[in-house]
Design a protein around this motif. Structure first.
Motif, short mmCIF file in Angstrom:
data_model
loop_
_atom_site.label_atom_id
_atom_site.label_comp_id
_atom_site.label_asym_id
_atom_site.label_seq_id
_atom_site.Cartn_x
_atom_site.Cartn_y
_atom_site.Cartn_z
N LYS A 1 -30.79 3.07 12.94
CA LYS A 1 -30.97 1.72 13.45
C LYS A 1 -30.45 1.60 14.88
CE LYS A 1 -30.05 -3.13 12.41
NZ LYS A 1 -29.42 -4.08 11.44
N LEU A 2 -31.30 1.12 15.79
CA LEU A 2 -30.88 0.86 17.16
C LEU A 2 -29.91 -0.32 17.15
CD1 LEU A 2 -31.18 1.30 20.23
CD2 LEU A 2 -33.16 -0.23 20.16
N THR A 3 -28.73 -0.10 17.73
CA THR A 3 -27.65 -1.09 17.66
C THR A 3 -27.16 -1.39 19.07
OG1 THR A 3 -26.99 -0.17 15.53
CG2 THR A 3 -25.41 -1.61 16.64
N GLN B 1 -26.30 -8.25 21.55
CA GLN B 1 -27.35 -9.21 21.84
C GLN B 1 -26.70 -10.55 22.13
OE1 GLN B 1 -29.59 -7.76 18.17
NE2 GLN B 1 -31.31 -8.19 19.53
N ASN C 1 -41.32 5.97 16.18
CA ASN C 1 -40.74 5.87 14.84
C ASN C 1 -39.38 6.58 14.72
OD1 ASN C 1 -43.08 4.47 13.93
ND2 ASN C 1 -44.12 6.44 13.67
N PHE D 1 -36.60 5.20 15.32
CA PHE D 1 -35.77 4.20 14.66
C PHE D 1 -36.50 3.63 13.45
CE2 PHE D 1 -34.51 3.86 19.23
CZ PHE D 1 -33.24 4.42 19.09
N ASP D 2 -35.81 3.57 12.33
CA ASP D 2 -36.40 3.03 11.11
C ASP D 2 -35.59 1.88 10.52
OD1 ASP D 2 -34.19 4.31 10.10
OD2 ASP D 2 -35.31 5.82 8.97
N ASP D 3 -34.60 1.40 11.26
CA ASP D 3 -33.75 0.28 10.84
C ASP D 3 -32.89 0.59 9.62
OD1 ASP D 3 -34.41 -1.44 12.92
OD2 ASP D 3 -36.12 -2.28 11.86
N ASP D 4 -32.67 1.86 9.35
CA ASP D 4 -31.78 2.25 8.25
C ASP D 4 -30.34 2.08 8.72
OD1 ASP D 4 -30.25 3.42 6.31
OD2 ASP D 4 -31.35 5.31 6.24
N PRO D 5 -29.60 1.11 8.17
CA PRO D 5 -28.24 0.81 8.68
C PRO D 5 -27.20 1.85 8.30
CG PRO D 5 -28.72 -0.55 6.76
CD PRO D 5 -29.98 0.21 7.08
N LEU E 1 -26.31 4.42 12.66
CA LEU E 1 -26.43 3.49 13.77
C LEU E 1 -26.52 4.25 15.09
CD1 LEU E 1 -23.71 0.89 12.69
CD2 LEU E 1 -26.16 0.88 12.16
#
Length: 300
Positions: free
Chosen positions: A2-4, A7, A29, A31-35, A38
C-alpha cells in the motif's frame, strides 16, 4: 503493498508527488492496497505510529522529528534508501543508506512544459497559506506566487519555468535543485520544519544557510517568535483584531520588500556531479526494489 504518505488539508506539493511520480517509476499494479506491507516514500514519514505488525518498505523518506523515533530494528522495517545522513544517524542506520530525498527521481520521469514568463517565484510552506498572506506579498513584490496546494504538474511547470525559486517549502527546493532551477531556501516560520532541510542538504553536499524572510502578518510573527503554530485562540484574537490591522499591513509590505531583497541574493544549487550521483544511486535502489517484489509476485 500500500502506497502510504501524508495527506494534508490543503494538499501539500511534496507529499502529493507520491500520487503521481511512483506511477511512472514502478510497474503497473505494483500497489495493491494491501495494508500488511506499507510503501513509505516521499516525505518526513519515518514515524513510530504505523501498525506494529505491518512491514514498512522505506524508499527515500526521511525522519523529520515530528514524532518520537520508531524502533527501526524490530524486524518490520526494510530500507532501500533514505533522505540524508541526519536520518541515518538519528535512527542508527548504515550511513550508505543516505542518498537523497526520493523526489530527486522526478528527473527520471516525463515532465510538464515549463510555465512561461516567470522570473522569480516564491513557494511558502503549505501551512503558511492559511496562516500567512503570501499571495498578496508576492503581488506587491512583483514575484510569482507558487501555491504548494496546487496539483503537482502545475507546480513543477512553474519551477521549471522560473529563473529563481525562493521557497519556505522544502520540496520547493528539492524539486528546483533536481530540475536545476536555482533556489533560495528561507527559514521556516515554524521551527518544527527546519531539521529536515539539513538532512536533505547534507546528502547533496549543499552548504545550506537559510535566509530570513519577514513574516507576512502578525500570526506568522507570533509563530516565529513563540515557536507555536499561530492558530491558537490567543494568537487569533491578537492578530486578527481590528487594532491589529495596521500592523498586518506593515508586515505585508515588509514581507514584500524582504522577497525583493532575497531575489537579488546568490542562489543555491547542488553540483551536477552530486545530483547525478544521487540520482543513479536512487535508481539502483528502485531497480532492486522492483526485482525483489515483482519477481517475488511472479513466482508466487
Amino acid at each position: 503493498m500500500k502506497l502510504t504518505y501524508f495527506q494534508g488539508d490543503p494538499p501539500n506539493f511534496g507529499d502529493e508527488l507520491n500520487a503521481t511520480m511512483w506511477a511512472e517509476l514502478l510497474p503497473a499494479n505494483f500497489f495493491d492496497d494491501d495494508p500488511s506491507t506499507l510503501f513509505v516514500g516521499i516525505g518526513s514519514v519515518i514515524q513510530h505510529n504505523y501498525p506494529k505488525d505491518a512491514k514498512k518498505v522505506v524508499v527515500g523518506s526521511g525522519y523529520g522529528g515530528y514524532t518520537k523515533k520508531p524502533d527501526v530494528h524490530d524486524g518490520t522495517w526494510e530500507f532501500h534508501f533514505v533522505r540524508g545522513p541526519q536520518t541515518t544517524e538519528a535512527l542508527g542506520l548504515h550511513p550508505d543508506l543516505a542518498v537523497a530525498d526520493a523526489a530527486i527521481l522526478l528527473r527520471q520521469t516525463k515532465l510538464p512544459a515549463p510555465a512561461a514568463d516567470i522570473k522569480v517565484g516564491f513557494m511558502p510552506h503549505y501551512e503558511s497559506i492559511e496562516r500567512g498572506n503570501w499571495k498578496a506579498a508576492c503581488d506587491l513584490a512583483g514575484i510569482t506566487f507558487i501555491d504548494p496546494s496546487r496539483p503537482p504538474d502545475q507546480v513543477i511547470a512553474q519551477i521549471l519555468g522560473a529563473e529563481l525559486v525562493i521557497t519556505e517549502a522544502m520540496h520547493g527546493a528539492i524539486v528546483a535543485d533536481a530540475l536545476r532551477t536555482p533556489w533560495i531556501g528561507v527559514k521556516a516560520m515554524h521551527h518544527v520544519h527546519r531539521f529536515k532541510w539539513h538532512d536533505w542538504a547534507q546528502a547533496l553536499d549543499i552548504d545550506y544557510d537559510p535566509a530570513f524572510l519577514f513574516p507576512s502578518n502578525l500570526r506568522e510573527a507570533w509563530a516565529l517568535s513563540t515557536g507555536r503554530g499561530g492558530s491558537g485562540p490567543r494568537a487569533m484574537a491578537l492578530c486578527t483584531s481590528r487594532p491589529a490591522a495596521p500592523f498586518n499591513t506593515a508586515c505585508l509590505h515588509m514581507a514584500a520588500r524582504s522577497l525583493q531583497r532575497l531575489a537579488r541574493q546568490n542562489p543555491s544549487l547542488s553540483s551536477d556531479a552530486a545530483t547525478e550521483r544521487a540520482t543513479d544511486r536512487a535508481m539502483t535502489a528502485i531497480d532492486g526494489l522492483i526485482a525483489r517484489y515483482v519477481r517475488k509476485e511472479a513466482f508466487a
